[in-house]
Write an enzyme that holds these catalytic residues in place. Structure first.
Site, PDB file in Angstrom:
ATOM      1  N   ASP A   1      -0.577  37.661  26.689  1.00  0.00           N
ATOM      2  CA  ASP A   1      -0.548  37.350  27.947  1.00  0.00           C
ATOM      3  C   ASP A   1      -1.694  38.181  28.603  1.00  0.00           C
ATOM      4  OD1 ASP A   1       0.677  38.772  30.606  1.00  0.00           O
ATOM      5  OD2 ASP A   1       2.388  37.798  29.989  1.00  0.00           O
TER       6      ASP A   1
ATOM      7  N   ASP B   1      -0.060  33.463  31.578  1.00  0.00           N
ATOM      8  CA  ASP B   1      -0.959  33.886  32.707  1.00  0.00           C
ATOM      9  C   ASP B   1      -2.131  34.074  32.351  1.00  0.00           C
ATOM     10  OD1 ASP B   1      -0.139  36.048  31.341  1.00  0.00           O
ATOM     11  OD2 ASP B   1       0.659  36.999  33.013  1.00  0.00           O
TER      12      ASP B   1
ATOM     13  N   LYS C   1       9.378  33.176  38.379  1.00  0.00           N
ATOM     14  CA  LYS C   1      10.161  32.114  38.367  1.00  0.00           C
ATOM     15  C   LYS C   1      10.900  31.690  37.254  1.00  0.00           C
ATOM     16  CE  LYS C   1       7.729  30.563  42.649  1.00  0.00           C
ATOM     17  NZ  LYS C   1       8.685  31.414  43.604  1.00  0.00           N
TER      18      LYS C   1
ATOM     19  N   HIS D   1      -1.827  40.316  30.756  1.00  0.00           N
ATOM     20  CA  HIS D   1      -1.518  41.916  30.984  1.00  0.00           C
ATOM     21  C   HIS D   1      -1.417  42.469  29.631  1.00  0.00           C
ATOM     22  CE1 HIS D   1      -0.387  39.814  34.801  1.00  0.00           C
ATOM     23  NE2 HIS D   1      -0.807  40.739  35.303  1.00  0.00           N
TER      24      HIS D   1
ATOM     25  N   HIS E   1       6.790  44.306  29.627  1.00  0.00           N
ATOM     26  CA  HIS E   1       6.493  45.774  30.250  1.00  0.00           C
ATOM     27  C   HIS E   1       7.725  46.802  30.612  1.00  0.00           C
ATOM     28  CE1 HIS E   1       2.764  43.997  31.617  1.00  0.00           C
ATOM     29  NE2 HIS E   1       3.083  43.218  32.316  1.00  0.00           N
TER      30      HIS E   1
ATOM     31  N   ARG F   1      -1.795  31.892  39.275  1.00  0.00           N
ATOM     32  CA  ARG F   1      -1.605  32.664  40.624  1.00  0.00           C
ATOM     33  C   ARG F   1      -1.888  33.939  40.603  1.00  0.00           C
ATOM     34  NH1 ARG F   1       4.236  32.567  43.498  1.00  0.00           N
ATOM     35  NH2 ARG F   1       3.774  34.061  45.270  1.00  0.00           N
TER      36      ARG F   1
END
Length: 430
Positions: free
Chosen positions: A170, A258, A25, A172, A135, A264
């Protein structure tokens, strides 16, 4: 010592929408900016609205056909480009939405513009919370990312700095950035991430670069439940060794939120203070630094994190009680900047963390210390890209009418602070 801090933001960023139910978002960047303004932090920074980059600047990394595709694709003409949608991995995690290319321009412009300011030595630290989409690949969208602003900012920094360090906190793995610079010794990528049956599936500790780039890809694979104490225990010694061995001329720090507790899509257990300690530690080296955003999918927590890290950069204490702002109701029932972490188990044992740290130290032993700047070609030839120009907006902007929007002129346009807050519910100007 306080440093010269610049901050990039465009009020349009919050108007873009990935689609119903999608975890990414862009509105979170608008919320973060609103907190920064209502804490009064903007007064201590140079605030800029970035000039949109051209598609030619994007093709310094991305392929021409991929960028051309992003320019022409819309929700209305998708059915005419089914082959290309599949080829460029656009459609599910990376959906087509209205204004997709303009969105890519906005977040990329702040990162490239920030790199230009660092190169020009008019700022010491630059913040672009809209960026950090790490990414994206040369010819492929991935993991909610379309254009890799991290790579493009690093390429800009390489025009001046012999070595650039990229750090990714992050949850990821920063696969797109690592892949882009896997075979060069001029960029070191360091990523601390969840590993094992988790997107994107890359980032093993043994993946440490190739050819000339051997030893310049540093990966710290982690398990669920990573907490502040454990994170600090690995981050500080690894980054101290990286700075000692690699000695970069500039740092790009991707601050994906994150990795916070309660995200989430995440499974770490970091507090906002613990996340911010990474920023504080890297700031202590006094190396030109670009701070960019990234992941973060619990809408109420991402603005808290990036606002706190803005305050850390500015060496400013902010109250835990949140100031009233346009999105105050999002932060209930606590209405506080800092939230408690969960009681989830930390699956990263001290023994495991120590073993991986020692493994990374051995990899770093093979990194040659920074030497003299190598020649990369003569100015005016095709070997050296032309430097992006920046015009010092200071005197001109101070003399100008602060209530009028200037649409051309300087590369980065200083704005009146009130202009940077779009009223809630205001229609898009597109």
């Amino acid at each position: 010592m306080p440093r010269r801090v610049a901050y990039f933001y465009d009020a349009e960023i919050g108007n873009y929408h990935y689609g119903q139910g999608h975890p990414m978002k862009p509105h979170r960047v608008r919320m973060a900016h609103n907190l920064v303004v209502n804490y009064g932090l903007y007064r201590k920074m140079d605030v800029f609205r970035p000039k949109p980059v051209s598609s030619q600047q994007m093709t310094r990394f991305h392929s021409d056909d991929y960028i051309n595709f992003l320019r022409i694709i819309t929700p209305d003409n998708m059915q005419e480009y089914l082959k290309q949608l599949q080829r460029f991995n656009v459609g599910e995690d990376c959906p087509v939405f209205d204004g997709l290319f303009e969105f890519c321009q906005l977040y990329t412009s702040g990162s490239i513009g920030g790199a230009v300011r660092l190169n020009s030595n008019v700022s010491d630290i630059v913040i672009n919370w809209a960026g950090g989409l790490h990414h994206a690949k040369k010819s492929e969208a991935s993991g909610f990312c379309y254009v890799n602003d991290c790579v493009l900012a690093i390429l800009e920094l390489l025009k001046k700095h012999h070595r650039v360090l990229y750090i990714d906190i992050d949850i990821h793995h920063g696969d797109g950035v690592e892949e882009a610079f896997y075979t060069t010794d001029r960029v070191m990528t360091v990523s601390f991430h969840k590993f094992g049956e988790y997107f994107p599936g890359t980032g093993d500790v043994k993946d440490d670069g190739y050819g000339k780039g051997k030893g310049t890809a540093i990966n710290f694979p982690l398990q669920d439940g990573m907490d502040d104490e454990s994170y600090e225990r690995i981050f500080k010694p690894v980054m101290q060794r990286v700075m000692d061995r690699f000695a970069p001329g500039a740092v790009v720090l991707q601050c994906g939120a994150d990795s916070l507790s309660g995200d989430r899509l995440g499974c770490f257990n970091l507090s906002i203070r613990g996340h911010g300690k990474c920023v504080e530690f890297m700031k202590s080296f006094n190396v030109p630094m670009l701070l960019i955003g990234g992941g973060g999918y619990t809408l109420r927590n991402v603005p808290r994190c990036w606002t706190y890290e803005t305050a850390v950069v500015l060496e400013t204490d902010v109250k835990d009680a949140l100031p009233y702002n346009d999105y105050f109701e999002y932060y209930g029932p606590e209405y506080r900047l800092h939230l408690p972490v969960s009681n989830m188990e930390n699956l990263n044992s001290a023994r495991y963390l120590h073993a991986i740290t020692e493994q990374l130290f051995k990899i770093l032993e093979n990194v040659s210390p920074a030497g003299a700047q190598i020649a990369t070609g003569q100015p005016g030839t095709s070997e050296v890209p032309a430097d992006s120009q920046i015009e010092d907006a200071g005197a001109a902007a101070d003399a100008a009418d602060p209530d009028s929007r200037v649409r051309d002129g300087a590369q980065d346009k200083r704005e009146h602070p009130a202009e940077l807050m779009a009223p809630e519910g205001a229609p898009s100007t597109k």
